[in-house]
Design an enzyme around this catalytic site. Structure first.
Site, PDB file in Angstrom:
ATOM      1  CB  CYS A  48      -4.854  -3.124 -15.887  1.00 56.37           C
ATOM      2  SG  CYS A  48      -5.426  -4.765 -15.416  1.00 56.37           S
ATOM      3  CG  HIS A  50      -2.151  -0.807   1.049  1.00 54.60           C
ATOM      4  ND1 HIS A  50      -2.688  -1.578   2.034  1.00 54.60           N
ATOM      5  CD2 HIS A  50      -2.948  -0.985  -0.042  1.00 54.60           C
ATOM      6  CE1 HIS A  50      -3.767  -2.189   1.579  1.00 54.60           C
ATOM      7  NE2 HIS A  50      -3.944  -1.849   0.328  1.00 54.60           N
TER       8      HIS A  50
END
Length: 560
Positions: free
Chosen positions: A489, A191
């Site tokens: 992606c 993250h």
């Protein structure tokens, strides 16, 4: 003192320099002691502290936007989870203090989530931050967070909680501006890395040796080289300053479509989690959307949203990109992102369970409603709508989704390549569908049998590994054979050098966080198609991720 270089994983192409300020150590864990208050009094203290922490996280979420908003809102929901409340209450009923009850209950849940893995496993580390904030509130202490030394600084930390990364002070006029970020833990899909990339923060993650840096040490953080230079000399500082200025000037240049140096077009698209980021993505030069995540409509709902509700939300995004390509991912949920109306059954290994297209197929009406809503939304919006299925593993699943999508009015349907089986069968799969989009985060996880963001296997969770690159090469070759587009992606597309490698392996479009577009556009513009294939071949010939990265860097810049 001689300079010392520490290796890590760079995020983007940025370079920065400045004095170190270390993240403060967390306060010691509460002692396992009996409370002098009643269980009811302690429970009241916990409720007040949890409410305050959740409110603060939601406040930060509103300010942050983007992926940071999603992560922070998820943390706020964690803080108020009824199961955690019950676990805390049971400890209070045993006569424990509120501080220890919160600490112990959250630690138990963290262990449980780590064992589950997948999406929930990724949330485990966030529990530590939530617990620390609640305990700090109970103690009347400041919440753990980023230091404020009164001058611009390079932040060094083991890793950052989403609440901290989301609101790092990046204001050029601020006395506490964060110049760059260095973490000793984490990897390119953590993250911290994702949010740093989204915010355009110069960062090097997984720099184990940086643990020895002290407050005030001057460092150069060179993301392009994946290095942190401690105690640099004047020449190194001047070189870094010059490169930073050149990069800043390049960022101010007019935005152009993505292309290689020989003019080969490589459209650069944006990854978006809701329609709110559309304007920024367009401003930063996104030529469309390569991944629109639709989970935001479902994850907080008690029942599946209606066709009308979905159509209204999809229309907002599609209208913003009228005339441009928009690739929408069908609902990617299941046992690892439990939804009561989809599949909330417990599974021993949900990352390998009923998720993605498997879960949708078991609840086909939800899939039919979503595809119908998308087709109807685009009838007025006028975007170039493409829709893809997540977690496809077989050719038969490819045929099923493509046929259903076309039946319901979707003109361009495709599949995500996240499972090695479909990469190995790409030649067969692409004969039955319109395009493939490679989700490098999950493809790496499943190829390397390394749970995403699980610290003990973080070194394996690297899309540079030649095993992953060879699978991507197979998909690229299949796309070329059938004349079908192959997009990327996953987070790999936002790595400027890896982006060149991916194009060399056959990728025709790249999609990423909007903040990464400028670096990738610049990197592609320095190399021809022949260069990209040569650099990709150098990476493929390596034995491991580090070797592939080094080989590609050398092939891209032989003088380095």
């Amino acid at each position: 003192m001689d300079s010392t270089t520490f290796a890590g994983v760079g995020i983007g192409l940025g370079v920065a320099q400045g004095p170190v300020a270390r993240m403060a150590e967390r306060a010691p864990a509460p002692a396992d002691a009996a409370s002098e208050r009643s269980a009811e009094e302690e429970a009241g203290r916990v409720r007040e502290a949890v409410a305050a922490v959740a409110a603060e996280l939601n406040r930060r979420a509103d300010s942050a936007g983007g992926s940071a908003r999603d992560v922070l809102e998820a943390q706020a929901m964690m803080a108020e989870d009824p199961s955690l409340e019950e676990a805390v209450q049971s400890r209070l009923d045993d006569g424990k203090t509120a501080e220890w009850a919160v600490h112990d209950a959250f630690a138990e849940f963290r262990t449980t989530l780590e064992a589950v893995g997948g999406y929930l496993g990724e949330r485990a580390a966030d529990l530590d931050d939530v617990a620390a904030r609640v305990v700090a509130h109970l103690r009347g202490e400041p919440a753990p967070g980023v230091p404020s030394p009164g001058h611009p600084f390079v932040l060094v930390a083991p890793d950052l909680a989403p609440a901290d990364t989301a609101l790092l002070d990046l204001d050029p006029e601020s006395p506490n501006r964060v110049l760059a970020l260095v973490t000793t833990d984490g990897g390119p899909t953590s993250h911290t890395a994702i949010l740093a990339r989204e915010k355009g923060i110069v960062a090097v993650v997984g720099t184990t040796d940086a643990a020895g840096l002290a407050d005030g040490d001057v460092v150069i953080v060179d993301a392009a080289a994946g290095a942190v230079i401690a105690h640099p000399d004047d020449a190194q500082l001047a070189d870094a300053r010059g490169r930073a200025e050149a990069r800043a000037a390049a960022e101010k240049a007019p935005v152009t479509p993505g292309a290689l140096a020989d003019g080969t077009a490589v459209p650069l698209l944006a990854n978006l989690g809701n329609s709110a980021g559309a304007a920024e993505a367009l401003e930063l030069g996104a030529e469309g959307v390569g991944l629109f995540r639709t989970e935001f409509l479902f994850l907080s709902a008690k029942e599946a949203p209606t066709v009308d509700e979905q159509r209204a939300e999809y229309a907002k995004l599609l209208s913003a990109f009228r005339g441009k390509k928009v690739v929408v991912r069908a609902l990617d949920a299941g046992a690892d992102k439990p939804l009561a109306f989809l599949n909330d059954a417990e599974e021993d290994n949900p990352a390998l369970g009923l998720r993605g297209l498997r879960a949708l197929r078991a609840n086909e009406q939800i899939l039919r409603d979503q595809l119908t809503a998308l087709a109807e939304a685009n009838a007025d919006a006028g975007a170039d709508l493409w829709v893809m299925a997540p977690m496809v593993a077989t050719v038969e699943e490819t045929e099923y989704f493509t046929s259903l999508a076309r039946e319901l009015g979707i003109r361009t349907a495709g599949v995500m390549v996240e499972v090695p089986s479909i990469a190995l069968l790409a030649d067969r799969a692409l004969a039955h569908t319109d395009f493939a989009s490679i989700g490098t985060n999950d493809l790496t996880q499943y190829t390397m049998a390394a749970d995403r963001l699980l610290g003990s296997v973080a070194t394996l969770q690297d899309p540079w590994h030649p095993a992953v690159l060879r699978l991507i090469e197979q998909v690229g070759a299949a796309g070329e054979k059938h004349g079908k587009p192959v997009g990327i992606c996953g987070e790999a597309a936002a790595d400027p050098l890896l982006a060149v490698v991916l194009v060399g392996l056959g990728a025709t479009t790249l999609s990423m966080a909007p903040a990464a577009l400028a670096d990738v556009r610049y990197s592609l513009g320095r190399h021809t198609a022949d260069d990209a294939r040569r650099i990709a071949r150098a990476a493929l010939d390596a034995d491991d991720a580090a070797g592939a990265r080094a080989a590609a860097r050398s092939a891209a810049d032989p003088a380095s």
